[in-house]
Design a protein around this motif. Structure first.
Motif, PDB file in Angstrom:
ATOM      1  N   VAL A 136     -12.619 -71.611 -25.844  1.00  0.00           N
ATOM      2  CA  VAL A 136     -12.849 -72.888 -25.657  1.00  0.00           C
ATOM      3  C   VAL A 136     -12.272 -73.754 -26.870  1.00  0.00           C
ATOM      4  O   VAL A 136     -12.646 -73.611 -27.971  1.00  0.00           O
ATOM      5  CB  VAL A 136     -14.444 -73.098 -25.357  1.00  0.00           C
ATOM      6  CG1 VAL A 136     -14.887 -74.524 -25.213  1.00  0.00           C
ATOM      7  CG2 VAL A 136     -15.194 -72.372 -24.341  1.00  0.00           C
ATOM      8  N   GLU A 137     -11.334 -74.425 -26.209  1.00  0.00           N
ATOM      9  CA  GLU A 137     -10.820 -75.570 -27.362  1.00  0.00           C
ATOM     10  C   GLU A 137     -11.682 -76.907 -27.215  1.00  0.00           C
ATOM     11  O   GLU A 137     -11.994 -77.620 -26.553  1.00  0.00           O
ATOM     12  CB  GLU A 137      -9.440 -76.123 -26.839  1.00  0.00           C
ATOM     13  CG  GLU A 137      -8.272 -75.120 -26.834  1.00  0.00           C
ATOM     14  CD  GLU A 137      -7.805 -74.894 -28.486  1.00  0.00           C
ATOM     15  OE1 GLU A 137      -8.086 -75.556 -29.334  1.00  0.00           O
ATOM     16  OE2 GLU A 137      -6.934 -73.921 -28.538  1.00  0.00           O
ATOM     17  N   CYS A 138     -12.337 -76.961 -28.392  1.00  0.00           N
ATOM     18  CA  CYS A 138     -13.291 -78.006 -28.641  1.00  0.00           C
ATOM     19  C   CYS A 138     -12.501 -79.152 -29.304  1.00  0.00           C
ATOM     20  O   CYS A 138     -11.648 -79.030 -30.206  1.00  0.00           O
ATOM     21  CB  CYS A 138     -14.505 -77.577 -29.646  1.00  0.00           C
ATOM     22  SG  CYS A 138     -15.246 -76.126 -28.989  1.00  0.00           S
ATOM     23  N   ASN A 139     -12.811 -80.422 -28.993  1.00  0.00           N
ATOM     24  CA  ASN A 139     -12.366 -81.719 -29.359  1.00  0.00           C
ATOM     25  C   ASN A 139     -12.932 -82.134 -30.430  1.00  0.00           C
ATOM     26  O   ASN A 139     -12.289 -83.008 -31.267  1.00  0.00           O
ATOM     27  CB  ASN A 139     -12.055 -82.746 -28.404  1.00  0.00           C
ATOM     28  CG  ASN A 139     -11.621 -82.298 -27.155  1.00  0.00           C
ATOM     29  OD1 ASN A 139     -10.226 -81.906 -27.188  1.00  0.00           O
ATOM     30  ND2 ASN A 139     -12.017 -82.558 -25.747  1.00  0.00           N
ATOM     31  N   THR A 140     -14.124 -81.881 -30.850  1.00  0.00           N
ATOM     32  CA  THR A 140     -14.718 -82.522 -32.201  1.00  0.00           C
ATOM     33  C   THR A 140     -15.448 -81.363 -32.804  1.00  0.00           C
ATOM     34  O   THR A 140     -15.959 -80.607 -32.326  1.00  0.00           O
ATOM     35  CB  THR A 140     -15.825 -83.743 -31.608  1.00  0.00           C
ATOM     36  OG1 THR A 140     -16.812 -83.227 -30.819  1.00  0.00           O
ATOM     37  CG2 THR A 140     -14.997 -84.810 -30.837  1.00  0.00           C
ATOM     38  N   MET A 141     -15.897 -81.634 -34.003  1.00  0.00           N
ATOM     39  CA  MET A 141     -16.814 -80.632 -34.829  1.00  0.00           C
ATOM     40  C   MET A 141     -18.030 -80.621 -34.116  1.00  0.00           C
ATOM     41  O   MET A 141     -18.707 -79.575 -34.101  1.00  0.00           O
ATOM     42  CB  MET A 141     -16.768 -81.154 -36.297  1.00  0.00           C
ATOM     43  CG  MET A 141     -17.594 -80.245 -37.080  1.00  0.00           C
ATOM     44  SD  MET A 141     -16.726 -78.420 -37.264  1.00  0.00           S
ATOM     45  CE  MET A 141     -15.607 -79.005 -38.405  1.00  0.00           C
ATOM     46  N   VAL A 142     -18.586 -81.840 -33.660  1.00  0.00           N
ATOM     47  CA  VAL A 142     -19.926 -81.845 -32.970  1.00  0.00           C
ATOM     48  C   VAL A 142     -19.975 -81.030 -31.579  1.00  0.00           C
ATOM     49  O   VAL A 142     -20.951 -80.177 -31.585  1.00  0.00           O
ATOM     50  CB  VAL A 142     -20.309 -83.222 -32.849  1.00  0.00           C
ATOM     51  CG1 VAL A 142     -21.644 -83.436 -31.841  1.00  0.00           C
ATOM     52  CG2 VAL A 142     -20.494 -84.126 -33.896  1.00  0.00           C
ATOM     53  N   GLU A 143     -18.938 -81.252 -30.989  1.00  0.00           N
ATOM     54  CA  GLU A 143     -18.779 -80.257 -29.694  1.00  0.00           C
ATOM     55  C   GLU A 143     -18.847 -78.645 -30.218  1.00  0.00           C
ATOM     56  O   GLU A 143     -19.517 -77.973 -29.456  1.00  0.00           O
ATOM     57  CB  GLU A 143     -17.692 -80.623 -28.912  1.00  0.00           C
ATOM     58  CG  GLU A 143     -17.501 -79.777 -27.670  1.00  0.00           C
ATOM     59  CD  GLU A 143     -16.245 -80.160 -27.153  1.00  0.00           C
ATOM     60  OE1 GLU A 143     -15.989 -79.777 -25.987  1.00  0.00           O
ATOM     61  OE2 GLU A 143     -15.305 -80.714 -27.693  1.00  0.00           O
ATOM     62  N   LEU A 144     -18.179 -78.345 -31.454  1.00  0.00           N
ATOM     63  CA  LEU A 144     -17.972 -76.965 -31.465  1.00  0.00           C
ATOM     64  C   LEU A 144     -19.259 -76.438 -31.990  1.00  0.00           C
ATOM     65  O   LEU A 144     -19.650 -75.309 -31.748  1.00  0.00           O
ATOM     66  CB  LEU A 144     -16.821 -77.150 -32.653  1.00  0.00           C
ATOM     67  CG  LEU A 144     -16.731 -75.586 -33.412  1.00  0.00           C
ATOM     68  CD1 LEU A 144     -15.795 -74.706 -32.394  1.00  0.00           C
ATOM     69  CD2 LEU A 144     -16.050 -75.656 -34.585  1.00  0.00           C
ATOM     70  N   GLU A 145     -19.790 -77.345 -32.998  1.00  0.00           N
ATOM     71  CA  GLU A 145     -21.209 -76.912 -33.328  1.00  0.00           C
ATOM     72  C   GLU A 145     -22.358 -76.513 -32.605  1.00  0.00           C
ATOM     73  O   GLU A 145     -22.966 -75.858 -32.507  1.00  0.00           O
ATOM     74  CB  GLU A 145     -21.835 -77.736 -34.661  1.00  0.00           C
ATOM     75  CG  GLU A 145     -20.837 -77.461 -35.849  1.00  0.00           C
ATOM     76  CD  GLU A 145     -21.037 -78.595 -36.868  1.00  0.00           C
ATOM     77  OE1 GLU A 145     -21.688 -79.529 -36.646  1.00  0.00           O
ATOM     78  OE2 GLU A 145     -20.453 -78.366 -38.127  1.00  0.00           O
TER      79      GLU A 145
END
Length: 186
Positions: A136-145
Motif C-alpha cells: 500500500v502506497e500511503c499519501n500522508t504520514m497520518v494515513e500510514l500510521e
C-alpha cells in the motif's frame, strides 16, 4: 424460337457471369480468411514463444481463509480503504461440504482493485506467507500510521515504521488474519 434461344442464352450468360463473380469473391474471401487464420496462429505462436499468454482474463488477488473468517476479514479490509466494497458473495448451503453460510467465493474491491476470498473447509498445512503481501502506497504520514496501527492490531509487526533508506517511512505487518501488508509513504 430463335428469340427464345437468344433470351435463354442471355439469361444463361448473365447467370454465368454472376456465378463467376460470386465464386471469384467467395474464393477471395476464403483466401483472406486463410491468411487471417495464419496470421492469428503466427501471433499466438510469437506471443507464446515470447513467454506471454494471449488470454485477456482478469488477474486478481485471492485470499484463502481456513478459520471461517473470510467475511470478517473482507469487511475489515473494506472499512480501511476508500472506494472499497463487497461486489458479490456466494455462500455454502446446508447440504454443502462446508459450514452453512460460510463463504464459497466472495468478490470485493479495495480502492477499486478487485479481490476474491473464500473460507476453505479443507484444513491445509499451509496458510498465508509474508513472501506474498499487499503493498500500500500511503499519501500522508497520518494515513500510514493509522493503517499500520489497525492492521497490526492483533497481528504481528514484522518491520516497525522507520526509514529503511528506500522510502521516507515504511512498515511491514501481518494482520490478525495472517495476511501480510507492506505500508509505504510515497
Amino acid at each position: 424460337m430463335k428469340i427464345k434461344l437468344v433470351g435463354t442464352c442471355r439469361t444463361f450468360s448473365i447467370v454465368f457471369i454472376i456465378f463467376i463473380g460470386i465464386y471469384g469473391c467467395g474464393e477471395k474471401l476464403e483466401q483472406e480468411k486463410s491468411k487471417n487464420e495464419a496470421l492469428k496462429s503466427e501471433s499466438t505462436v510469437d506471443a507464446a514463444s515470447a513467454g506471454r499468454l494471449t488470454s485477456h482474463n482478469q488477474i486478481s488477488t485471492f485470499l484463502t481463509f481456513q478459520e471461517n473468517n473470510a467475511e470478517e476479514a473482507m469487511e475489515f479490509y473494506i472499512s480501511l480503504f476508500d472506494n472499497s466494497r463487497v461486489i458479490d458473495v456466494q455462500r455454502y448451503g446446508k447440504d454443502g461440504p462446508a459450514p452453512e453460510g460460510s463463504i464459497m467465493l466472495a468478490k470485493f474491491s479495495l480502492n477499486g482493485k478487485e479481490m476474491r476470498c473464500s473460507d476453505s473447509y479443507i484444513k491445509h498445512e499451509w496458510t498465508f506467507t509474508p513472501g506474498v503481501s499487499m503493498f500500500v502506497e500511503c499519501n500522508t504520514m497520518v494515513e500510514l500510521e493509522e493503517l499500520f496501527e489497525k492492521l497490526s492490531a492483533g497481528g504481528q509487526v514484522m518491520m516497525p515504521l522507520d526509514n529503511y533508506g528506500f522510502s521516507q517511512k515504511f512498515g511491514f505487518v501481518e494482520d490478525r488474519f495472517g495476511v501480510s501488508w507492506q505500508l509505504n509513504l510515497q
